[in-house]
Design a protein around this motif. Structure first.
Motif, PDB file in Angstrom:
ATOM      1  N   LYS A 192       0.831  -1.200   0.000  1.00  0.00           N
ATOM      2  CA  LYS A 192       0.000   0.000   0.000  1.00  0.00           C
ATOM      3  C   LYS A 192       0.869   1.256   0.000  1.00  0.00           C
ATOM      4  O   LYS A 192       0.604   2.213  -0.728  1.00  0.00           O
ATOM      5  CB  LYS A 192      -0.913  -0.023   1.220  1.00  0.00           C
ATOM      6  CG  LYS A 192      -1.805   1.197   1.339  1.00  0.00           C
ATOM      7  CD  LYS A 192      -2.678   1.098   2.585  1.00  0.00           C
ATOM      8  CE  LYS A 192      -3.550   2.343   2.724  1.00  0.00           C
ATOM      9  NZ  LYS A 192      -4.404   2.288   3.945  1.00  0.00           N
ATOM     10  N   TRP A 193       1.912   1.260   0.813  1.00  0.00           N
ATOM     11  CA  TRP A 193       2.803   2.429   0.855  1.00  0.00           C
ATOM     12  C   TRP A 193       3.513   2.621  -0.494  1.00  0.00           C
ATOM     13  O   TRP A 193       3.667   3.739  -0.962  1.00  0.00           O
ATOM     14  CB  TRP A 193       3.841   2.239   1.963  1.00  0.00           C
ATOM     15  CG  TRP A 193       4.676   3.479   2.189  1.00  0.00           C
ATOM     16  CD1 TRP A 193       4.450   4.463   3.089  1.00  0.00           C
ATOM     17  CD2 TRP A 193       5.886   3.827   1.492  1.00  0.00           C
ATOM     18  NE1 TRP A 193       5.426   5.434   3.011  1.00  0.00           N
ATOM     19  CE2 TRP A 193       6.318   5.052   2.028  1.00  0.00           C
ATOM     20  CE3 TRP A 193       6.628   3.226   0.489  1.00  0.00           C
ATOM     21  CZ2 TRP A 193       7.476   5.690   1.581  1.00  0.00           C
ATOM     22  CZ3 TRP A 193       7.764   3.860   0.039  1.00  0.00           C
ATOM     23  CH2 TRP A 193       8.188   5.097   0.582  1.00  0.00           C
TER      24      TRP A 193
ATOM     25  N   ALA B  68       2.401   1.743  -3.454  1.00  0.00           N
ATOM     26  CA  ALA B  68       1.449   2.277  -4.431  1.00  0.00           C
ATOM     27  C   ALA B  68       1.210   3.759  -4.197  1.00  0.00           C
ATOM     28  O   ALA B  68       1.121   4.547  -5.159  1.00  0.00           O
ATOM     29  CB  ALA B  68       0.138   1.498  -4.354  1.00  0.00           C
ATOM     30  N   GLN B  69       1.124   4.165  -2.961  1.00  0.00           N
ATOM     31  CA  GLN B  69       0.939   5.583  -2.669  1.00  0.00           C
ATOM     32  C   GLN B  69       2.170   6.402  -3.071  1.00  0.00           C
ATOM     33  O   GLN B  69       2.040   7.533  -3.550  1.00  0.00           O
ATOM     34  CB  GLN B  69       0.642   5.775  -1.174  1.00  0.00           C
ATOM     35  CG  GLN B  69      -0.703   5.229  -0.742  1.00  0.00           C
ATOM     36  CD  GLN B  69      -0.906   5.362   0.752  1.00  0.00           C
ATOM     37  OE1 GLN B  69       0.037   5.668   1.500  1.00  0.00           O
ATOM     38  NE2 GLN B  69      -2.129   5.107   1.216  1.00  0.00           N
ATOM     39  N   TYR B  70       3.340   5.845  -2.889  1.00  0.00           N
ATOM     40  CA  TYR B  70       4.562   6.551  -3.278  1.00  0.00           C
ATOM     41  C   TYR B  70       4.598   6.778  -4.785  1.00  0.00           C
ATOM     42  O   TYR B  70       4.942   7.867  -5.257  1.00  0.00           O
ATOM     43  CB  TYR B  70       5.785   5.751  -2.828  1.00  0.00           C
ATOM     44  CG  TYR B  70       7.106   6.344  -3.287  1.00  0.00           C
ATOM     45  CD1 TYR B  70       7.643   7.459  -2.661  1.00  0.00           C
ATOM     46  CD2 TYR B  70       7.797   5.787  -4.363  1.00  0.00           C
ATOM     47  CE1 TYR B  70       8.843   8.016  -3.077  1.00  0.00           C
ATOM     48  CE2 TYR B  70       9.004   6.326  -4.794  1.00  0.00           C
ATOM     49  CZ  TYR B  70       9.523   7.432  -4.139  1.00  0.00           C
ATOM     50  OH  TYR B  70      10.711   7.989  -4.563  1.00  0.00           O
TER      51      TYR B  70
ATOM     52  N   GLN C 234       2.066   6.958  -6.800  1.00  0.00           N
ATOM     53  CA  GLN C 234       0.994   7.854  -7.197  1.00  0.00           C
ATOM     54  C   GLN C 234       1.244   9.290  -6.749  1.00  0.00           C
ATOM     55  O   GLN C 234       0.952  10.238  -7.474  1.00  0.00           O
ATOM     56  CB  GLN C 234      -0.342   7.358  -6.638  1.00  0.00           C
ATOM     57  CG  GLN C 234      -1.521   8.238  -7.039  1.00  0.00           C
ATOM     58  CD  GLN C 234      -2.828   7.736  -6.478  1.00  0.00           C
ATOM     59  OE1 GLN C 234      -2.862   6.757  -5.721  1.00  0.00           O
ATOM     60  NE2 GLN C 234      -3.921   8.385  -6.826  1.00  0.00           N
ATOM     61  N   GLN C 235       1.813   9.478  -5.557  1.00  0.00           N
ATOM     62  CA  GLN C 235       1.924  10.811  -4.969  1.00  0.00           C
ATOM     63  C   GLN C 235       3.295  11.458  -5.156  1.00  0.00           C
ATOM     64  O   GLN C 235       3.416  12.672  -4.998  1.00  0.00           O
ATOM     65  CB  GLN C 235       1.603  10.747  -3.466  1.00  0.00           C
ATOM     66  CG  GLN C 235       0.206  10.251  -3.152  1.00  0.00           C
ATOM     67  CD  GLN C 235      -0.027  10.103  -1.665  1.00  0.00           C
ATOM     68  OE1 GLN C 235       0.838  10.458  -0.853  1.00  0.00           O
ATOM     69  NE2 GLN C 235      -1.179   9.575  -1.278  1.00  0.00           N
ATOM     70  N   ASN C 236       4.321  10.670  -5.488  1.00  0.00           N
ATOM     71  CA  ASN C 236       5.675  11.220  -5.534  1.00  0.00           C
ATOM     72  C   ASN C 236       6.393  11.062  -6.877  1.00  0.00           C
ATOM     73  O   ASN C 236       7.411  11.728  -7.093  1.00  0.00           O
ATOM     74  CB  ASN C 236       6.549  10.578  -4.448  1.00  0.00           C
ATOM     75  CG  ASN C 236       6.055  10.921  -3.059  1.00  0.00           C
ATOM     76  OD1 ASN C 236       5.257  10.199  -2.464  1.00  0.00           O
ATOM     77  ND2 ASN C 236       6.525  12.049  -2.527  1.00  0.00           N
TER      78      ASN C 236
ATOM     79  N   ASN D 117       4.358  15.642  -9.635  1.00  0.00           N
ATOM     80  CA  ASN D 117       4.562  15.417  -8.203  1.00  0.00           C
ATOM     81  C   ASN D 117       5.933  15.877  -7.729  1.00  0.00           C
ATOM     82  O   ASN D 117       6.334  15.564  -6.600  1.00  0.00           O
ATOM     83  CB  ASN D 117       4.381  13.938  -7.862  1.00  0.00           C
ATOM     84  CG  ASN D 117       2.955  13.466  -8.066  1.00  0.00           C
ATOM     85  OD1 ASN D 117       2.010  14.206  -7.800  1.00  0.00           O
ATOM     86  ND2 ASN D 117       2.795  12.244  -8.551  1.00  0.00           N
TER      87      ASN D 117
END
Length: 502
Positions: free
Chosen positions: A257-258, A260-262, A264-266, A271
């Motif tokens: 999960k972390w 995937a968030q990285y 998408q967000q970074n 970004n």
């Protein structure tokens, strides 16, 4: 195939004419060509340019590399445009090289050849065909041109796709025909006289040449991989290389999960600047700084290797090296490019065209096809050369003006010699020489003798002064002359006046 059959197929002459120009049987060759097996070259066996691949696959790979690498594309196009810049012209083959010989009128066959070259075919002109030939030589190492005959005379020319062309030859390399098979299964058969086949040099001989694109496949492939890597790095916004240490209690689901968030967000250009956020005690450390500069230097190194394989100076493909003398440009690089790269390719093309079209096609012997010369020098260099020729007397003023398109002027047909600020006509060089000698002899005892005898004096006639001769008295200074003249004037006054009293 005997020489009679080959010559009859080439020229279209009858049996009687063949017997007069060819021997009864052509001597057979004993040697074999590299890359041709016992069965010769057939439609199913053409050999491979690279190990483990057939020729068509190899040529397709070279074509893809040429289109994918901009430095390969730019180098091949620079050579093709430079070679064909002047166009193809028919020139008189003056073997003596004497400019004063009067050029004869073009025969009827030469006019027919020029008419055919002016037309070529409804879709292509001769310049497009020749550019395609040079491009194919640079990419594939071979080029093919179709010649359409009506009887014993060529009437049109067409470009042919190199990867689809297959020479049919025996094991000795004697070509009996050419076959074209396209990717869609279309098939055409050509006689030897219907195809002009031009090949670049090959280290082991053979029917096929070795192209600079094939020789540069390693730096081209390296450049493509490095360019693709740089593309992915910049597509992700050039993110830093980091290491994330998750707590021991973190599950695999939390890690995924972390991650995937990285992503998408970074990651990605939008970004850039977004901070990396963690929760639950995860530790982030940067492993190394960005190596973008190293990637760019690697691309430049591979770029230089690619253009060196093609023999193209950097300035010809738009690379200006400010660190070099002249910024990577100059007449020396232009001359090297013309002599070492363009001219050898041009000569290969001209030899093939002159043989197939001029000699065999139209039977012309005293005229030859050539590429018209193009002056690619800088305009300042050209003007400086003209000025030097004018000042040295090699050119007259009217010759100078004619070269720049200006009308002649009166008196401009006399050559002059310009020496710094002085100038003299070449017609007056004898008088100038005598004047120079007379100036050297002025004030000597030989001057009067030379003036009496109308014979030009030589410097060797000037006698050396005796070693024991007394030096001449020093010249009177201006002050001494003034004092002497003042004393004379005072003495002439009534009663006389002493200079010291005055």
């Amino acid at each position: 195939m005997s020489l009679k059959t080959w010559w009859q197929g080439i020229t279209g002459r009858g049996q009687t004419e063949v017997l007069e120009t060819a021997p009864a049987k052509m001597p057979e060759r004993a040697g074999y060509e590299y890359g041709i097996g016992p069965g010769g070259l057939t439609e199913t066996q053409q050999g491979g340019a690279l190990a483990g691949s057939d020729r068509r696959s190899t040529l397709t790979q070279l074509y893809d590399a040429y289109l994918a690498c901009p430095w390969s594309y730019a180098s091949v196009n620079a050579i093709a445009r430079t070679v064909t810049a002047g166009g193809l012209v028919l020139d008189w083959a003056n073997d003596g090289g004497q400019d004063q010989e009067e050029r004869p009128e073009k025969p009827a066959a030469a006019l027919l050849l020029e008419r055919m070259l002016a037309f070529c075919n409804p879709r292509e002109n001769i310049r497009q065909i020749l550019r395609g030939v040079v491009t194919d030589l640079g990419v594939f190492g071979d080029a093919f041109v179709e010649v359409v005959w009506v009887g014993n005379q060529p009437v049109a020319m067409y470009s042919l796709d190199c990867p689809s062309m297959m020479p049919i030859a025996d094991e000795h390399g004697n070509v009996t025909s050419y076959v074209q098979v396209t990717d869609r299964g279309q098939r055409a058969v050509f006689e030897p006289r219907e195809v002009i086949h031009i090949s670049l040099d090959a280290p082991r001989s053979g029917l096929f040449g070795v192209s600079p694109t094939q020789a540069a496949m390693l730096p081209i492939t390296s450049w493509l991989f490095a360019s693709a890597t740089s593309k992915e790095i910049f597509r992700k916004g050039a993110p830093p290389q980091i290491h994330v240490d998750f707590p021991a209690a973190a599950s695999q689901a939390d890690i995924r999960k972390w991650d995937a968030q990285y992503h998408q967000q970074n990651l990605g250009p939008r970004n850039i600047g977004t901070p990396i956020k963690t929760k639950g005690g995860a530790q982030i450390q940067e492993l190394a700084q960005s190596r973008t500069v190293d990637y760019l230097k690697f691309l430049e190194q591979r770029r230089d290797e690619i253009i060196a394989a093609y023999g193209v100076p950097p300035a010809k493909v738009g690379i200006i090296e400010s660190g070099n003398i002249g910024g990577g440009t100059g007449e020396s690089q232009d001359r090297t490019f013309m002599v070492n790269t363009c001219q050898p390719i041009a000569e290969l093309i001209l030899e093939a065209f002159n043989f197939h079209l001029v000699t065999l096609g139209f039977g012309i012997t005293d005229w030859r096809l050539k590429f018209a010369d193009i002056d690619m020098r800088d305009s300042k260099v050209v003007e400086e050369i003209r000025d030097m020729r004018l000042r040295s007397g090699a050119w007259t003023l009217n010759r100078y003006r004619a070269d720049i398109g200006e009308p002649a002027i009166e008196g401009g047909d006399r050559a002059v010699l310009v020496d710094r600020t002085n100038f003299v006509q070449w017609d007056d060089m004898d008088a100038m020489s005598q004047a120079g000698v007379a100036n050297r002899l002025r004030g000597t005892s030989l001057a009067m003798a030379v003036a009496a005898s109308d014979k030009p004096a030589e410097l060797s006639d000037v006698p050396e002064p005796p070693a024991s001769a007394e030096p001449p008295p020093p010249a009177e200074t201006l002050k001494q002359r003034y004092r002497r003249r003042l004393a004379e004037a005072l003495a002439e006054l009534p009663g006389g006046v002493d200079e010291r009293a005055a």
